[in-house]
Enzyme design. Structure first.
Site, mmCIF file in Angstrom:
data_model
loop_
_atom_site.group_PDB
_atom_site.id
_atom_site.type_symbol
_atom_site.label_atom_id
_atom_site.label_comp_id
_atom_site.label_asym_id
_atom_site.label_seq_id
_atom_site.Cartn_x
_atom_site.Cartn_y
_atom_site.Cartn_z
ATOM 1 N N SER A 215 27.731 47.526 32.961
ATOM 2 C CA SER A 215 29.606 46.837 33.253
ATOM 3 C C SER A 215 29.636 45.857 32.435
ATOM 4 O O SER A 215 29.033 45.298 31.001
ATOM 5 C CB SER A 215 29.839 47.850 33.674
ATOM 6 O OG SER A 215 31.500 48.193 33.929
ATOM 7 N N GLU A 338 32.009 57.812 30.944
ATOM 8 C CA GLU A 338 32.114 56.896 31.509
ATOM 9 C C GLU A 338 33.698 56.949 31.834
ATOM 10 O O GLU A 338 33.999 56.272 33.051
ATOM 11 C CB GLU A 338 32.212 56.092 30.516
ATOM 12 C CG GLU A 338 30.551 55.569 29.759
ATOM 13 C CD GLU A 338 30.040 54.142 30.532
ATOM 14 O OE1 GLU A 338 30.777 54.302 31.538
ATOM 15 O OE2 GLU A 338 29.040 54.863 30.146
ATOM 16 N N HIS A 450 30.942 56.414 34.482
ATOM 17 C CA HIS A 450 30.504 54.436 34.841
ATOM 18 C C HIS A 450 30.551 54.542 36.264
ATOM 19 O O HIS A 450 30.905 54.361 37.188
ATOM 20 C CB HIS A 450 32.070 53.955 34.021
ATOM 21 C CG HIS A 450 32.012 52.744 34.106
ATOM 22 N ND1 HIS A 450 31.565 51.845 32.562
ATOM 23 C CD2 HIS A 450 31.951 51.385 35.138
ATOM 24 C CE1 HIS A 450 31.173 50.397 32.866
ATOM 25 N NE2 HIS A 450 31.422 50.416 33.664
#
Length: 546
Positions: A215, A338, A450
Site C-alpha cells: 500500500s 483491491e 487490498h
C-alpha cells in the site's frame, strides 16, 4: 498449468535446506547480544529465530528535531535491551482501525533473523496505512515465519506519519540538510542506511537488500528505489498494492501543502516554525479538522483522499510516473479486487454499498471526484457502463456493489499497477514479474481486498483476528508457505521461481503474463486478468498518465 497439489508436510521452504542452527544453540527465550553501529543490543530467541525489537535507527525527532531530517542515533554504553517493541508513531485515529497510544519517539527497527552469523539476503518491509497510520510492530507484520522459512533477515520499522511525516513548507527547513519536506520518507531512507551499516551484525548481507512494502509502503518503496542517495543500497524491489502518489488524489501539491501548514499555524495561534512547539495531539487534531470537510469545501483542492509524499525536488524529485522506471528487478503484486478493502465491512471509510443504478452512479462519481474534481454524472455513468460490459464479457458479477468495488480498485490501484508494469516492460532494463493475489476473503468480507497479502506473506493469517477473515486451514497454510517461498526466491536470486510454481516469465508488452496465486487453480500463469476494464481509464486519461 498449475502445479499439482501436495500434502502439507511436503511443502518445504528455503529454510529447510539450511544446515546451521537457526540461532546460537540455546533455550527459547535466551539472550542474544550483537553490536550495532551505536552500541550493543540484546535480543532473544523465539520460535526458532533471533528477534531484536525496538532498536533505535535514528535519534528521537523531538523538540527542535520535529520536522527535521533524521539524525543518527546517540551511541550508548553497555548493552541495550531489545526485547520490546517501541511505541507506534504518533497518528490520528482512523475509523475501524484501533490505534494504540503513539509517540513521536518512535524511530525504531525490529530485526528477525535465523542466526546472527552468516550472510543472508535482507528484506526491509515498509508498512502501509495511507501515510497516516500503522506501525512495523503490528501483529500482521511479525517477521518470525518469513525469516525462518525464507532464511532471510527481515527488518520492520516505524516512520513518521501524517502531519509530522508528509508535507512541505520552507519555514520548516532543516538548517543542516536543507530539507523541508517528507520527513517520513527521509526516515525510510535513514533506516535503509542503518540496515546497510548493521545488516552483517544480524547475519545479513548488506549488499543484498530487497525493499518491500504494501500500500503506502509499496509506493514509497518504489520512490526509494529512484532516489540517488539510497538507490545503491537497494538490490531488488517488491511493490505490493501501491497507490503511487499523485495530486490531487493521494498527495498535496507543494503550494497546497504550504497553504495547509500556514492555516494550521494560524488555527493554533503560532507560526509555521512554531509548530515544532505545539503538543503533538493538538497538532494532529487540528490537521484532521483541516481535512474533515468534503474535498470541495476545503481550503486546498489537493490531498483529497490521502496525503502522501509531496514533490519537493529532493526527497521526491517528481511523481513516479514522470521519473525513469526502477533499474532493479521488480516483483509487482496486486490483489484481484483491491477495492473490496474499501467496500467491505471493515472499510476505513465506511459507506453504504450502492443498491441500484442511481446509487451506483452517485457512488462512482464520488470515487472519481477524489482524483478528478470535475467528474460529473456522465463520466460516472460511462465508467459504470464500461465496467459492466467488461464484467459481462468476462463472466464476472455486474451488481452495483461488485461494480463499485472494481471501480475503486481500478481507479487507485490496479490501473496504475498494470500500466507501470507495461511501462517497465517497454523501457526498463531489468525483469519485472507480475503477481495477482486471489485468495478470497470469508463472508461478510468479499473478494480479495487490498492488504490481504500481508497475513500470508508473514504467515500471520493464523492469528484469530486474521483467520476470521482469511481462514487458517491446510489450504491457507500451503498458500502462505508458497508465497513466502516465492518472495524468498526473488530476494535471493532476482527471480521468483520455486519448485511449486509453474513456469513464470517476466512481464513483457507482447506477453502480459501474471501469476495468479490463491485462485481456483491455486497457482496459474495467465494473461493479466481483467485487462478490458482498464480501457476506460486509458480512454479518459486517468492520472497518473503513463
Amino acid at each position: 498449468m498449475a502445479s499439482q497439489p501436495q500434502a502439507a508436510g511436503e511443502w518445504r521452504g528455503a529454510a529447510a535446506l539450511v544446515t546451521e542452527p537457526p540461532c546460537p544453540p540455546a533455550a527459547t527465550g535466551s539472550r542474544i547480544v550483537v553490536r550495532t553501529s551505536a552500541g550493543q543490543v540484546a535480543g532473544e530467541r523465539a520460535a526458532g529465530v533471533c528477534v531484536f525489537r525496538g532498536i533505535p535507527y535514528a535519534r528521537p525527532p523531538l523538540g527542535p528535531l520535529r520536522f527535521a531530517s533524521p539524525r543518527p542515533p546517540e551511541p550508548w554504553s553497555g548493552v541495550r535491551e531489545a526485547v520490546r517493541f517501541s511505541p507506534v508513531s504518533f497518528q490520528a485515529a482512523i475509523p475501524n482501525r484501533p490505534v494504540p497510544p503513539g509517540s513521536e519517539d518512535s524511530l525504531y527497527a525490529n530485526v528477525f533473523t535465523p542466526a546472527t552469523t552468516g550472510s543472508r539476503p535482507v528484506l526491509v518491509y515498509i508498512h502501509g496505512g495511507g501515510w497516516q497510520a500503522g506501525a512495523g510492530s503490528m501483529p500482521a507484520y511479525d517477521g518470525t515465519r518469513l525469516a525462518e522459512r525464507g532464511d532471510l533477515v527481515v527488518v520492520t520499522f516505524n516512520y513518521r506519519l501524517g502531519v509530522l511525516g508528509f508535507g512541505l513548507h520552507e519555514d520548516l527547513t532543516d538548517p543542516e540538510t536543507g530539507h523541508a519536506a517528507n520527513w517520513g520518507l527521509q526516515d525510510q531512507a535513514a533506516l535503509l542506511r542503518w540496515v546497510g551499516d548493521n545488516a552483517a551484525a544480524f547475519g545479513g548481507n548488506p549488499d543484498d537488500i530487497t525493499v518491500c512494502g504494501t500500500s503506502a509502503g509499496g509506493a514509497t518503496a518504489w520512490q526509494l528505489s529512484l532516489l540517488p542517495g539510497v538507490r545503491p543500497l537497494i538490490r531488488r524491489l517488491i511493490s505490493i498494492s501501491p497507490s503511487h502518489t499523485t495530486a490531487p488524489g493521494t498527495a498535496l501539491t507543494p503550494q497546497d501543502s504550504r497553504t495547509a501548514y500556514a492555516a494550521l499555524a494560524h488555527r493554533l495561534g503560532t507560526t509555521v516554525a512554531g509548530l515544532r512547539e505545539v503538543p503533538a495531539g493538538a497538532l494532529t487534531d487540528a490537521w484532521t479538522q483541516l481535512f474533515a470537510p468534503p474535498p470541495g469545501d476545503r481550503i486546498v483542492s489537493s490531498g483529497r483522499w490521502y496525503r502522501g509524499p509531496v514533490v519537493d525536488g529532493r526527497t521526491m524529485p517528481a511523481p513516479d510516473h514522470l521519473l525513469p522506471t526502477p533499474d532493479v528487478p521488480v516483483l509487482s503484486v496486486h490483489t484481484s479486487t483491491e477495492g473490496s478493502f474499501y467496500t467491505g465491512p471493515a472499510s476505513p471509510e465506511p459507506l453504504p454499498a450502492p443498491r441500484d443504478e442511481a446509487e451506483l452512479v452517485r457512488a462512482v462519481r464520488e470515487v472519481l471526484s477524489l482524483a478528478e474534481p470535475d467528474a460529473d454524472d456522465a463520466l460516472a455513468r460511462a465508467c459504470a457502463a464500461a465496467h459492466r460490459s467488461a464484467a459481462r464479457e468476462a463472466g464476472l458479477p455486474g451488481d452495483p456493489r461488485s461494480l463499485w468495488t472494481e471501480i475503486w480498485g481500478d481507479a487507485f490501484f490496479r490501473h496504475q499497477i498494470v500500466r507501470f508494469a507495461d511501462r517497465h516492460a517497454r523501457a526498463g532494463r531489468t525483469p519485472l514479474y507480475a503477481m495477482e493475489f486471489a485468495h478470497p476473503a470469508l463472508p461478510p468480507h468479499f473478494g480479495t481486498p487490498h492488504e490481504a497479502t500481508s497475513p500470508f506473506l508473514f504467515g500471520t493469517h493464523r492469528l484469530p483476528q486474521f483467520a476470521a477473515a482469511f481462514g487458517d486451514g491446510p489450504a491457507e497454510r500451503r498458500l502462505s508457505d508458497v508465497f513466502v517461498d516465492t518472495v524468498a526466491a526473488f530476494a535471493r536470486t532476482s527471480a521468483p521461481h520455486t519448485a511449486h510454481l509453474p513456469e513464470w516469465p517476466p512481464y513483457t508488452p507482447d506477453r502480459p503474463s501474471t501469476l495468479v496465486l490463491g485462485g481456483p487453480g491455486f497457482a496459474e500463469v495467465t494473461r493479466t486478468p481483467k485487462l478490458a476494464q482498464l480501457d476506460f481509464w486509458d480512454a479518459v486519461g486517468w492520472s497518473p498518465r503513463l
